[in-house]
Design an enzyme around this catalytic site. Structure first.
Site, mmCIF file in Angstrom:
data_model
loop_
_atom_site.group_PDB
_atom_site.id
_atom_site.type_symbol
_atom_site.label_atom_id
_atom_site.label_comp_id
_atom_site.label_asym_id
_atom_site.label_seq_id
_atom_site.Cartn_x
_atom_site.Cartn_y
_atom_site.Cartn_z
ATOM 1 N N TYR A 33 2.096 1.074 6.364
ATOM 2 C CA TYR A 33 3.278 1.929 6.325
ATOM 3 C C TYR A 33 3.726 2.188 4.893
ATOM 4 O O TYR A 33 3.248 1.544 3.958
ATOM 5 C CB TYR A 33 4.417 1.312 7.148
ATOM 6 C CG TYR A 33 5.108 0.115 6.510
ATOM 7 C CD1 TYR A 33 4.455 -1.109 6.382
ATOM 8 C CD2 TYR A 33 6.402 0.218 6.024
ATOM 9 C CE1 TYR A 33 5.095 -2.190 5.790
ATOM 10 C CE2 TYR A 33 7.052 -0.859 5.435
ATOM 11 C CZ TYR A 33 6.390 -2.056 5.320
ATOM 12 O OH TYR A 33 7.006 -3.122 4.730
ATOM 13 N N LYS A 143 0.252 -2.829 2.187
ATOM 14 C CA LYS A 143 1.550 -2.668 2.861
ATOM 15 C C LYS A 143 1.299 -2.558 4.366
ATOM 16 O O LYS A 143 1.321 -1.462 4.951
ATOM 17 C CB LYS A 143 2.287 -1.446 2.295
ATOM 18 C CG LYS A 143 3.785 -1.480 2.578
ATOM 19 C CD LYS A 143 4.526 -0.557 1.644
ATOM 20 C CE LYS A 143 5.981 -0.343 2.051
ATOM 21 N NZ LYS A 143 6.814 -1.541 2.053
ATOM 22 N N LEU A 200 3.395 -7.189 -3.265
ATOM 23 C CA LEU A 200 3.210 -5.743 -3.126
ATOM 24 C C LEU A 200 3.581 -5.101 -4.463
ATOM 25 O O LEU A 200 4.635 -5.413 -5.028
ATOM 26 C CB LEU A 200 4.121 -5.193 -2.018
ATOM 27 C CG LEU A 200 3.958 -3.697 -1.790
ATOM 28 C CD1 LEU A 200 2.666 -3.426 -1.021
ATOM 29 C CD2 LEU A 200 5.141 -3.122 -1.033
HETATM 30 C C1 PLP Z 1 7.210 -7.230 0.184
HETATM 31 C C2 PLP Z 1 7.728 -6.070 -0.574
HETATM 32 N N1 PLP Z 1 7.723 -6.123 -1.919
HETATM 33 C C3 PLP Z 1 8.187 -5.100 -2.665
HETATM 34 C C4 PLP Z 1 8.719 -3.964 -2.066
HETATM 35 C C5 PLP Z 1 9.259 -2.847 -2.922
HETATM 36 O O1 PLP Z 1 8.358 -1.758 -2.926
HETATM 37 P P1 PLP Z 1 8.838 -0.276 -3.275
HETATM 38 O O2 PLP Z 1 9.497 -0.332 -4.597
HETATM 39 O O3 PLP Z 1 7.570 0.499 -3.295
HETATM 40 O O4 PLP Z 1 9.768 0.152 -2.189
HETATM 41 C C6 PLP Z 1 8.739 -3.873 -0.670
HETATM 42 C C7 PLP Z 1 9.262 -2.665 -0.012
HETATM 43 O O5 PLP Z 1 9.289 -2.554 1.164
HETATM 44 C C8 PLP Z 1 8.215 -4.943 0.094
HETATM 45 O O6 PLP Z 1 8.214 -4.912 1.433
#
Ligand code: PLP
Length: 294
Positions: A33, A143, A200
């Site tokens: 996602y 993700k 992530l």
């Molecule tokens: C585990 C995790 N880390 C970091 C992020 C932040 O990612 P982004 O800045 O791309 O929203 C998310 C966002 O959902 C996340 O689920």
């Protein structure tokens, strides 16, 4: 400004959308996602989100339902139809629907779901957090929709009366928030853990690192031990939804003087300014192939 859903080409009001109970997303969390922010009527950094989606798909050998440029057009079309100015764009791809069997049969049609929602409440300007053991799998760079450890971490945060949980590895290294990336500041230097597969690689994290560099802030991307993190002058989290949000208390103790610090404040303002200036390439008469601030 309706909240809309798209399921394999069919657009409906959000509450009317349905997928099969045999969908592998429902049965096995076999999917990926993305969540992008809708700000001032713009889909912020959609191209970067789609590039990360493609990477997640590659990691799981999960076919995407259409080529990336077409997927981008489909996202932008749904967003335009909803007309939402401030909210959240969600996109999910699963391996498809089939009778329940762990190994997916060949030739499945992936399921593509997208939704547009308005922001349901104002974003917090500061938050509190606890640390929790990292009990997730080893592919956190992907993700994936399999989020049970995240759900349990969020439940632990609610139980502790705080807003967020931050995962810490068995080796004592701070990794990331349950749904955000972590940063801290010590003596004016900005620290954040590396995107080495244990976290992530957040789109907002990437933008904040670029903005910090532009402002001449010294940055150290390196493993972050918990004791150093706890002794930081400032801590903040980043995500597409939250943007940049200072953490003012960690594990029941104030961070710094218990108020948002100067570096967090500068970078929060810089990120909001970036969003205000952001122009999607499809809005410009001369698309160059990548999103960039105007
Ligand atoms: C585990 C995790 N880390 C970091 C992020 C932040 O990612 P982004 O800045 O791309 O929203 C998310 C966002 O959902 C996340 O689920």
């Amino acid at each position: 400004m309706p909240e809309l859903a798209y399921v394999n080409g069919v657009i409906t009001p959000l509450e009317e959308a349905r997928v099969s109970v045999e969908d592998r997303g429902f049965q096995f969390a076999d999917g990926i996602y993305e969540v992008a922010k809708i700000f001032d009527g713009k889909l912020i950094d959609l191209d970067r989100h789609l590039a990360r989606l493609e990477n997640s798909a590659r990691m799981l050998e999960l076919p995407l339902p259409m080529p990336l440029p077409e997927l981008g057009r489909t996202c932008r079309d749904l967003h335009a139809r909803s007309g939402i100015e401030d909210g959240v764009f969600y996109l999910q791809v699963t391996r498809g629907a089939c009778p329940r069997v762990h190994a997916a049969p060949p030739g499945l049609e992936p399921t593509l779901v997208m939704t547009t929602r308005r922001l349901s409440r104002p974003l917090p300007e500061k938050i509190t957090a606890i640390t929790v053991p990292n009990n997730r799998w080893k592919m956190c760079a992907c993700k994936a929709i399999a989020l049970l450890p995240t759900v349990l971490a969020k439940h632990a945060a609610v139980k502790a009366g705080v807003n967020e949980a931050i995962f810490v590895g068995d080796d004592g290294l701070v990794l990331e928030g349950a749904s955000d990336n972590v940063f801290c500041v010590k003596d004016g230097v900005l620290h954040t853990p590396p995107a080495d597969g244990r976290i992530l690689e957040g789109i907002t994290r990437g933008r904040v690192l670029e903005l910090a560099e532009e402002r001449g802030i010294e940055v150290r991307v390196a493993p972050l031990p918990l004791d150093e993190f706890r002794a930081a002058d400032e801590v903040f989290l980043t995500s597409s939804v939250l943007t940049v949000v200072p953490v003012v208390a960690l594990d029941g103790r104030p961070v710094g003087d218990g108020r948002p610090g100067p570096v967090s404040t500068v970078l929060r303002e810089a990120y909001w300014d970036f969003m205000r200036r952001f122009r999607d390439v499809t809005d410009s008469p001369n698309p160059s192939g990548s999103s960039s601030p105007a």
